[in-house]
Structure formats: structure tokens, C-alpha cells
Design an enzyme around this catalytic site. Structure first.
Site, PDB file in Angstrom:
ATOM      1  N   CYS A 225       0.709  -1.300  -0.016  1.00  0.00           N
ATOM      2  CA  CYS A 225       0.040  -0.060   0.019  1.00  0.00           C
ATOM      3  C   CYS A 225       0.847   1.413   0.018  1.00  0.00           C
ATOM      4  O   CYS A 225       0.384   2.341  -0.625  1.00  0.00           O
ATOM      5  CB  CYS A 225      -0.866  -0.136   1.198  1.00  0.00           C
ATOM      6  SG  CYS A 225       0.000  -0.026   2.957  1.00  0.00           S
TER       7      CYS A 225
ATOM      8  N   HIS B 243      -2.352   1.555   7.331  1.00  0.00           N
ATOM      9  CA  HIS B 243      -2.570   1.303   5.840  1.00  0.00           C
ATOM     10  C   HIS B 243      -2.224   2.867   5.195  1.00  0.00           C
ATOM     11  O   HIS B 243      -2.590   3.938   5.829  1.00  0.00           O
ATOM     12  CB  HIS B 243      -3.980   0.769   5.500  1.00  0.00           C
ATOM     13  CG  HIS B 243      -4.483   0.690   4.265  1.00  0.00           C
ATOM     14  ND1 HIS B 243      -3.729  -0.244   3.202  1.00  0.00           N
ATOM     15  CD2 HIS B 243      -5.610   1.237   3.401  1.00  0.00           C
ATOM     16  CE1 HIS B 243      -4.181  -0.352   1.983  1.00  0.00           C
ATOM     17  NE2 HIS B 243      -5.321   0.569   2.191  1.00  0.00           N
TER      18      HIS B 243
ATOM     19  N   ASN C 159      -8.247   4.151  -2.669  1.00  0.00           N
ATOM     20  CA  ASN C 159      -7.781   2.955  -2.095  1.00  0.00           C
ATOM     21  C   ASN C 159      -6.865   2.297  -3.230  1.00  0.00           C
ATOM     22  O   ASN C 159      -7.169   2.590  -4.303  1.00  0.00           O
ATOM     23  CB  ASN C 159      -8.891   2.214  -1.514  1.00  0.00           C
ATOM     24  CG  ASN C 159      -8.146   1.213  -0.352  1.00  0.00           C
ATOM     25  OD1 ASN C 159      -6.830   0.985  -0.221  1.00  0.00           O
ATOM     26  ND2 ASN C 159      -8.801   0.581   0.389  1.00  0.00           N
TER      27      ASN C 159
END
Length: 492
Positions: free
Chosen positions: A293, A425, A455
Site C-alpha cells: 500500500c 494502511h 484506495n
């Protein structure tokens, strides 16, 4: 009607022949015979059609559940239609049994006394689990609680398939849509239990009337909460001692940067601004089975800077950072700042075409494959009270967020579920907005301010790959600790 017997008196009588002589009612009798004949003909044709269907159904069944774009078959419609009849249900069960059994065909059966699978998972009662091997005993061991929570199962048992056909059917569709492959039947049954529990939680949540968001099944359906967190929520942050760490050589001063890009007479609109509507956001990507990520967040914000400053769409390589960022840990997590540092030290980013993403497959750093490099000069840390200002005048922001496993099945709306205990994240803040919503507690419409976040779990997750989190008019409220770390890369 008269009845006559005809024979020759000179010959031995061998056979009598019947002759009907019609009188006044012969016409109606003939019509009756003709009706009987028609009925018999139709019946024969019907029987022939049934025989034809019987001998051709196997061939038709082979293509019934294909996912070819050429035949335009809607699986959901077909399966739902089949569920309306007992024969349709039995057909689905037969297809499911074929699918499940195929997992054992390429693997030898375990011998008697093989290690028993205890299935130590949530919802399994050890006293009910008699330690029966799923391979050596393919009967029984199937229970469903009153709340439809599957405690343990045996997908080889027809009774279980029939009793839990809806959930098994959804699992079958899930396997097809996500191209899921499991090495063994035991693994498949384990994943089915996890899928069933996730599906149950989704259904329970969507029945709530006081939640602002909805959940939906997706590719994470066969992952337990622990597995999801370990695979996707592994961002590394500097923690509470961030301000005590030595300054990074490539980090610029915020006040100097904002003066350069914000016009002196500019008036900030704190209600709404969405970079997706202004050509400042590139398509959503999917990090797949890799904890990268940090790479997608940093690379995505660089892509946005090129789109805003250069007025051109560029897609850069996350795989280059996964392979070559010496300050990060590839698929096992990393830091946003280290990604920017290494991006500069490596001489820039390769294009996505030159250095394509391969997820968790092992790769050796190979910068020679790049035909051209796209670099940044520095990056700037965004103060906690300047998010909307920085977003509007500088561009999308790479941020950290404290996500929970509830994020996995977010489908849409304003997320008001549980958050993680700490930032874990990395995502991209691309905009903010406001919507009037009805407050059931006060009984009136109220203004609801939110951040728009991009995302890296694919466009089939959330609202096309995005999630909305609550904030306030000034942008000070940070749901799920968004922006504990927040940075914008700079091209100049």
C-alpha cells in the site's frame, strides 16, 4: 351400426374379419377417433422431445455455467431460476459436487490414519468436532446454527448442500467471479466456513438502519479477519516520535510551498473539491496479494502531480519500488517517506509498461528495463489543520489511515464502522465534499462533511475503489486517524 361376418362355406375358417357399417351416428364416432389420434400423436411428440432433452442435457450443462463473453449468459439469473424448482436445485448440487470433487482428482487420497483436520477456527465447537478426516470420511459433520452461522461443514454431503444451498450457491459464484483455486478439498471447506461467516456479518450489518454505509461481498470473502489484516494492513509509520526524528533531506517546508502554489487572493472553498473532476486522479489500481500500500499511495500521488502540473496522464511503476526501495520491505510493508526518498535516490520512476506490477511474485530489482525516468524534487509534510488547503492547491495527498477488517467489505456510503488501533494502511486523499443527510436522532436534515479517499484494492472494492470518511467543514476531524502521516510530492 350393423356387424357382418364374411367367410366362404367351402373353405376352412381361418380368420374372421370385422367390418363396420356406418349408420346415422358414424360421423361423430369418426370425429372421436380422430381426436384420440391427435392426442396420441401429441403425446408421442412430447415423449420424443423429452428423450431428446435427456440425451442432450449433458452437453447443454457443460455450457450452462460458462463465463464466456460470447454467449452473454447471466449466471445470477440462471442460478436464481434453477433455485425455484427441486430439479433445478438438484442440478446445482450436482455441479457443486463436481467442482468440489475436482480438487481431489489431482491429489492422491490420504491413507487411513492420516493427520486429522481439526479446523481450529472461530465458530467451531471442539466437543462437536470428532476429528474426522475430510478426505477419509465424506459424510456427516455438517451443522448450521439457528442464526445461519456455519459451524462446520462437509461439502461432499448432498444433504448439507441442499440444506445450505443459498450460501453454497453464493460461494460457488464467488469462486467463479474471483477465479479462486484451492490446492485441496480441506482448504476449500475451510474457506467456505470463512466465507459463510463473512457473508453472515455482511447481511447483519446491512439490516441496520442507523449505519451510513453498506457492505458487500467481494474478493476478500474467503479471508479471515486475521489474514486480511496481515496481508493488507501493514503500513509502517514513524509513530509518536516522528517530530523527534532527524529531518529528511528531501522534505520541503510547508509554508514556503503553499505560498508558491496558492494565489494571494485565493479564497478556499471548504465545502467541496474533488480532484477526480479536475483531471488530477489516475485510475484505481490493485495491490493484490502484496502488502505494498505504501508504494501505491506514494506512486499514485506522483501520478496526480504529473496530471496536474504536466497536464498528461502517466502511469508509473509500483513494482519498481517494491523491488528496489532499499528502505522499505517490499510486500511486507513500508514507509511513505522512505518511498519518496528512494524514488529520488533511484533517479525517478519507470513507467508501468516498462516495469509492470506482478504482486507478490519474487522479482529482482532491474532498473535497466526503464526507457525513461519520471522523478520528483522533494515532498512536503501537511500540517494537521491544513488538509483542505493543501488538497485544493497542492493536489492529492498520500496519507496513513487506521483501518480495520471492517474496511474489507465496504460497498458504499459514509463509513462509520470500527477503525484500527493505530495507522496501518496507506491511501490517497483526493477530495472532500458535503451532503445533506437525515439525522434520525434529531429528526432533521443536517450537513455531513466527508473526505474522499482513493484506495489500492481495485475498482471492484467500495465506490469504484474509493471510500468516504467523515470530517467537518474545516477538515479538522480525522476519522480513523487519517493523515497521521500526510505528504505531497513536488515536481519542482
Amino acid at each position: 351400426m350393423e356387424y357382418h361376418m364374411e367367410y366362404s362355406p367351402n373353405e376352412v375358417i381361418k380368420q374372421e374379419r370385422e367390418v363396420f357399417v356406418g349408420k346415422e351416428k358414424s360421423g361423430s364416432k369418426f370425429k372421436r377417433k380422430r381426436s384420440i389420434f391427435i392426442v396420441l400423436t401429441v403425446s408421442i411428440c412430447f415423449m420424443f422431445a423429452l428423450m431428446l432433452f435427456y440425451f442432450t442435457r449433458n452437453e447443454n450443462n457443460k455450457t450452462l455455467f460458462t463465463n464466456s463473453l460470447s454467449n452473454n449468459i447471466n449466471d445470477d439469473y440462471i442460478i436464481n431460476s434453477l433455485l425455484k424448482s427441486e430439479s433445478g436445485k438438484k442440478f446445482i448440487v450436482s455441479k457443486l459436487e463436481e467442482l468440489i470433487s475436482s480438487y481431489d482428482k489431482e491429489k492422491k487420497m490420504r491413507t487411513t490414519g492420516a493427520e486429522e483436520n481439526n479446523m481450529n477456527m472461530n465458530g467451531i465447537d471442539d466437543k462437536d468436532n470428532k476429528s474426522v478426516s475430510f478426505v477419509n470420511k465424506k459424510n456427516g459433520n455438517l451443522k448450521v446454527n439457528n442464526n445461519n452461522q456455519v459451524s462446520y461443514s462437509n461439502l461432499f454431503d448432498t444433504k448439507f448442500l441442499m440444506d445450505n444451498l443459498e450460501t453454497v450457491n453464493l460461494f460457488y459464484i464467488f469462486l467463479k467471479e474471483n477465479n479462486k483455486k484451492y490446492e485441496t478439498s480441506e482448504e476449500m471447506q475451510k474457506r467456505f466456513i470463512i466465507f459463510s461467516e463473512n457473508y453472515r456479518k455482511i447481511e447483519l450489518h446491512n439490516k441496520k438502519t442507523n449505519s451510513l454505509y453498506k457492505r458487500g461481498m467481494n474478493k476478500f470473502g474467503d479471508l479471515s479477519p486475521e489474514e486480511f489484516r496481515s496481508k493488507y494492513l501493514n503500513l509502517k509509520t514513524h509513530g509518536p516520535f516522528k517530530t523527534l526524528s532527524p529531518p529528511v533531506s528531501y522534505e520541503a517546508n510547508y509554508e514556503d510551498v503553499i505560498k508558491k502554489y496558492k494565489p494571494a487572493d485565493a479564497k478556499l472553498d471548504r465545502i467541496a473539491y474533488d480532484w477526480r473532476l479536475h483531471g488530477g486522479v489516475t485510475p484505481v489500481k490493485d495491490q493484490a496479494l502484496c502488502g505494498s500500500c505504501w508504494a501505491f499511495s506514494s506512486v499514485g500521488s506522483v501520478e496526480s502531480q504529473y496530471a496536474i502540473r504536466k497536464k498528461a496522464l502517466f502511469l508509473f511503476s509500483e513494482q519498481e519500488l517494491v523491488d528496489c526501495s532499499v528502505k522499505n520491505n517490499g510486500c511486507y510493508g513500508g514507509y511513505i517517506t522512505n518511498a519518496f526518498d528512494d524514488m529520488i535516490d533511484l533517479g525517478g520512476l519507470c513507467s508501468q509498461d516498462d516495469y509492470p506490477y506482478v504482486s507478490n511474485l519474487p522479482e529482482t530489482c532491474n532498473l535497466k528495463r526503464c526507457n525513461e525516468r519520471y522523478t520528483i524534487k522533494s515532498y512536503v509534510s501537511i500540517p494537521d489543520d491544513k488538509f483542505k488547503e493543501a488538497l485544493r492547491y497542492l493536489g492529492p495527498i498520500s496519507i496513513s489511515i487506521a483501518a480495520s477488517d471492517d474496511f474489507a467489505f465496504y460497498r458504499g456510503g459514509f463509513y462509520d464502522g470500527e477503525c484500527g488501533a493505530a495507522p496501518n494502511h496507506a491511501v490517497i486523499l483526493v477530495g472532500y465534499g458535503m451532503k445533506d443527510i437525515y439525522n434520525e436522532d434529531t429528526g432533521r436534515m443536517e450537513k455531513f462533511y466527508y473526505y474522499i479517499i482513493k484506495n489500492s484494492w481495485g475498482s471492484d472494492w467500495g465506490e469504484g475503489g474509493y471510500i468516504n470518511l467523515e470530517t467537518d467543514e474545516n477538515g479538522y476531524k480525522k476519522t480513523c486517524s487519517i493523515g497521521t502521516e500526510a505528504y505531497v510530492p513536488l515536481l519542482e
